[in-house]
Design a protein around this motif. Sequence first.
Motif, PDB file in Angstrom:
ATOM      1  N   ALA A  95      80.931 125.457 102.106  1.00 10.52           N
ATOM      2  CA  ALA A  95      80.932 125.550 100.936  1.00 10.52           C
ATOM      3  C   ALA A  95      81.259 124.605 100.175  1.00 10.52           C
ATOM      4  CB  ALA A  95      81.323 126.937 100.346  1.00 10.52           C
ATOM      5  N   GLY A  96      82.169 123.748 100.410  1.00  3.38           N
ATOM      6  CA  GLY A  96      82.842 122.918  99.554  1.00  3.38           C
ATOM      7  C   GLY A  96      83.419 123.740  98.284  1.00  3.38           C
ATOM      8  N   LEU A  97      84.469 124.340  98.743  1.00  3.54           N
ATOM      9  CA  LEU A  97      85.629 124.582  98.048  1.00  3.54           C
ATOM     10  C   LEU A  97      86.676 124.325  98.556  1.00  3.54           C
ATOM     11  CD1 LEU A  97      84.348 128.697  98.758  1.00  3.54           C
ATOM     12  CD2 LEU A  97      83.739 126.515  96.571  1.00  3.54           C
ATOM     13  N   PRO A  98      87.195 123.304  97.569  1.00  7.42           N
ATOM     14  CA  PRO A  98      88.695 123.409  97.978  1.00  7.42           C
ATOM     15  C   PRO A  98      90.027 123.682  97.687  1.00  7.42           C
ATOM     16  CG  PRO A  98      87.901 121.370  96.172  1.00  7.42           C
ATOM     17  CD  PRO A  98      86.702 122.382  97.347  1.00  7.42           C
ATOM     18  N   GLY A  99      89.571 124.392  95.572  1.00  8.28           N
ATOM     19  CA  GLY A  99      90.311 125.374  95.760  1.00  8.28           C
ATOM     20  C   GLY A  99      90.227 126.797  96.519  1.00  8.28           C
ATOM     21  N   ALA A 100      89.746 126.958  97.483  1.00 13.21           N
ATOM     22  CA  ALA A 100      90.075 128.217  98.453  1.00 13.21           C
ATOM     23  C   ALA A 100      90.987 128.209  99.501  1.00 13.21           C
ATOM     24  CB  ALA A 100      88.714 129.059  98.219  1.00 13.21           C
ATOM     25  N   THR A 114      82.786 133.619  86.187  1.00 19.96           N
ATOM     26  CA  THR A 114      81.780 133.499  85.504  1.00 19.96           C
ATOM     27  C   THR A 114      80.403 132.264  86.331  1.00 19.96           C
ATOM     28  OG1 THR A 114      82.823 131.853  84.476  1.00 19.96           O
ATOM     29  CG2 THR A 114      82.714 134.337  83.609  1.00 19.96           C
ATOM     30  N   THR A 115      80.749 131.943  86.904  1.00 20.15           N
ATOM     31  CA  THR A 115      80.721 130.726  87.606  1.00 20.15           C
ATOM     32  C   THR A 115      79.784 130.565  89.030  1.00 20.15           C
ATOM     33  OG1 THR A 115      82.256 129.052  88.284  1.00 20.15           O
ATOM     34  CG2 THR A 115      80.946 128.913  85.611  1.00 20.15           C
ATOM     35  N   VAL A 116      79.104 129.953  89.694  1.00 17.27           N
ATOM     36  CA  VAL A 116      79.477 130.047  91.587  1.00 17.27           C
ATOM     37  C   VAL A 116      80.603 130.003  91.968  1.00 17.27           C
ATOM     38  CG1 VAL A 116      77.681 129.634  93.084  1.00 17.27           C
ATOM     39  CG2 VAL A 116      76.325 130.328  91.317  1.00 17.27           C
ATOM     40  N   GLU A 117      81.206 128.504  91.432  1.00 16.11           N
ATOM     41  CA  GLU A 117      81.624 127.723  92.114  1.00 16.11           C
ATOM     42  C   GLU A 117      83.269 128.923  91.761  1.00 16.11           C
ATOM     43  OE1 GLU A 117      84.606 123.944  92.855  1.00 16.11           O
ATOM     44  OE2 GLU A 117      83.114 123.335  91.181  1.00 16.11           O
ATOM     45  N   GLU A 118      83.588 129.319  90.857  1.00 15.07           N
ATOM     46  CA  GLU A 118      84.025 129.910  90.452  1.00 15.07           C
ATOM     47  C   GLU A 118      85.128 131.084  91.733  1.00 15.07           C
ATOM     48  OE1 GLU A 118      86.101 132.566  86.795  1.00 15.07           O
ATOM     49  OE2 GLU A 118      85.342 130.459  86.314  1.00 15.07           O
ATOM     50  N   LEU A 169      73.884 126.971  98.559  1.00 12.94           N
ATOM     51  CA  LEU A 169      73.221 127.707  99.154  1.00 12.94           C
ATOM     52  C   LEU A 169      74.505 128.378 100.756  1.00 12.94           C
ATOM     53  CD1 LEU A 169      70.132 126.230 100.872  1.00 12.94           C
ATOM     54  CD2 LEU A 169      70.275 128.163  98.715  1.00 12.94           C
ATOM     55  N   HIS A 170      75.358 127.593 100.135  1.00 15.48           N
ATOM     56  CA  HIS A 170      76.788 128.266 100.995  1.00 15.48           C
ATOM     57  C   HIS A 170      77.478 128.698 100.221  1.00 15.48           C
ATOM     58  CE1 HIS A 170      76.571 127.126 105.442  1.00 15.48           C
ATOM     59  NE2 HIS A 170      76.008 125.264 105.192  1.00 15.48           N
ATOM     60  N   ARG A 171      77.300 128.746  99.191  1.00 20.44           N
ATOM     61  CA  ARG A 171      78.264 129.532  98.441  1.00 20.44           C
ATOM     62  C   ARG A 171      78.107 130.732  97.419  1.00 20.44           C
ATOM     63  NH1 ARG A 171      79.472 124.826  93.729  1.00 20.44           N
ATOM     64  NH2 ARG A 171      81.477 123.918  95.238  1.00 20.44           N
TER      65      ARG A 171
END
Length: 748
Positions: free
Chosen positions: A471-476, A438-442, A390-392
């Motif tokens: 949102a759990g985005l350690p990549g960002a 192409t994915t929600v996380e990406e 939901l946060h993403r």
Amino acid sequence: MRHHGPGSARSVAAALAQLRPDAVLIEGPPEADGIVGLAAEKDLVPPVALLAHAVDDPARAAFWPYAEFSPEWVAIRYAVDRDLPVRFIDLPAAYGFGAADTDVPAADEPAADPIALLAEAAGHDDPERWWEDVVEHRAPGADALAPFAAVAEAMAALREEGLGESRRDLLREAHMRQRIRAARRAGHRRIAVVCGAFHVPALAAMPTIAHDRALLAELPKKTRADITWVPWTHRRLSQAAGYGAGVESPGWYHHLHAAEGDPVPRWLARAAELLRAEDHPVSSAHVIEAVRLAETLAALRGRPLAGLTETLDAVRAVMCDGSDVALELVRDRLVIGDALGEVPDAAPAVPLQRDLTRLQRTLRLKPVATPRDLDLDLRRDTDAARSRLLHRLRLLGVDWGVPARSAVASTGTFRESWRLCWQPEFAVRIAEAAQWGTTVEEAAVAKAVGEARAAAELAELTGLVETCLLAGLPGALPAVMRVLADRAALDTDVAHLAGALPALVRALRYGDVRGTDHGALGAAATGLADRICVGLPPACVGLDAEHAATMRARLDEVHGAIALLAADADGLADRWAAALRSLARREPAGGPATGAPGLLRGRAVRLLLDDGRLDSDEAGRRLSLVLSTANAPADAAGWIEGFLTGGGALLLHDPRLLALLDEWLTGVPGEAFTDVLPLLRRTFAGLETGVRRTVGARVAAGPLDAEHLGEPAAGELDRGRADAAVPVMAMLLGVRPFIPRQAAGRNT
């Protein structure tokens, strides 16, 4: 026919059954020819819509919504169920996405309403009611084609009288005629054309091919467009603006289309069931009386069948006891409704949409159009994953879920509450967000990094850091933190720093429950807090009323943030208290521009008092100094507002403060009283109702000092009043009262 009408839909079905065409042509975007066959799938459930958007700019989009009572949908199902060729013949959507200055959108209605003109000619002032009586409430007769011939004749007369034919309409009709010619060349002889009534005269009289080609040569350059089926809702159909269709009563129309026999009794039975579920006393006798009243009203008004107006009048009078509140419930749930369509997996979709659909199934989060609350416990893996999704999506601009206040009282960071409601236009936003991945996380990671680089203010970056953790985005996070560190080092505006700190400190609280490393966040937050402590007092000097109010709100936010941060930052609480003391002492000795506004000075004193870093005696002394005749009344009123904001109960606990305030207020000169009155009214309006009432009672009772009020000194127990309450408390608790030894005649 007319778009979205149950009577029109029934008439189209009857006409197709009588005509038995070998091809069906429908007003709509030709790009949909390749996917119209999906209408035969059992998983394609109306209401649905065709969504077309420009490939290079998905925000440029258009919808063609269909419900079960839409004549176009009836024609589509007739053709696909019999394996007949079915084609869309309107202008391609790709033309509508061309140059910005073109006036050729994908679909439009004529400027003048032909239905309104026909109703006026028939002597009716309500076109909707007239159309319902002559079309929507009538069953098809022996000759199902006769009503269409009558409508065609009426439209031809209107167009001969000069009913607005825009260039847009002429272009669309030229393209429709070209598609009809193409169907004839393909060998079809019994062709059914399903279109808006306004276009019938232009399609019945065919000009030359050269004429139409000359018109179509004016079209702008095509834009590459994609098209697919997307779920739609009855609520969106009811909206005329945006992507709506302007159908005022889709739920009612759906009932008229689906019900067999007399639809009114069945609909009133549904209304009774709904009202009973909401604790309204409605019986079967109410339903019987409502049916009789609706039919009587229809007869009195000369209508062939009780329409929505008569039915709702009967519901209000019989079932709702005249209450518009209960009637509004019926309007919302039954007249409009929350039906949400379904689309099969075979429908074209961008990869991002497919990933979202997969996640919705995995996490058991089915999109529904009815708002519902969702409480999450982030200690559970499934709930934590739902929260991240939901946060993403919110980061991507898809507000399927909006944070809400939980019905369960809890201050823990492991709980989240959401209000979920799926909207059809989210399909466009998902198509827009597909540019990020192409994915929600990406896509969320790429969007976060892009927003960080484009952020104009420091608060945007700290808010983005908070979002990345939620949102759990350690990549960002590393990229966003680098931009934050660079921007914070260069930003010297204390207001910007104060606006940025709270979000950063809130993000630190998520470390334990979300398992994130907050070492870098802690260092950044402590650095911002230290810079605020140093720069706050001078930054508050000379502010006008508007900027002082903004700074006061940030002062409260920073105070709360530092209270959370101080546990892990040595000496930070002391440094912040010193900053507040410095702010509280900055009186405007040489005029307003030389000191901090009273609003901020009073707020600083209150924060120090609440934290126990200032005792009530000192607070009273400062209040007495501010309220002296040497200070401007407006500045004193601002100080009072800052001091009392957030709770005025201290006026009851310490009567000396109330006495000082009353003495000052009664001594304000008449010419100044008018200026300070709005400030004081705003201040006291923000206090709790009970506090205001008690303060008023004490002021009216007489002199405001501890001796006359009979109040004990601060911190001293009034034993007499306490003993008097003992018998009542004992009775309430069901125990024997405690009798003090002195009262029993024994030694203490």
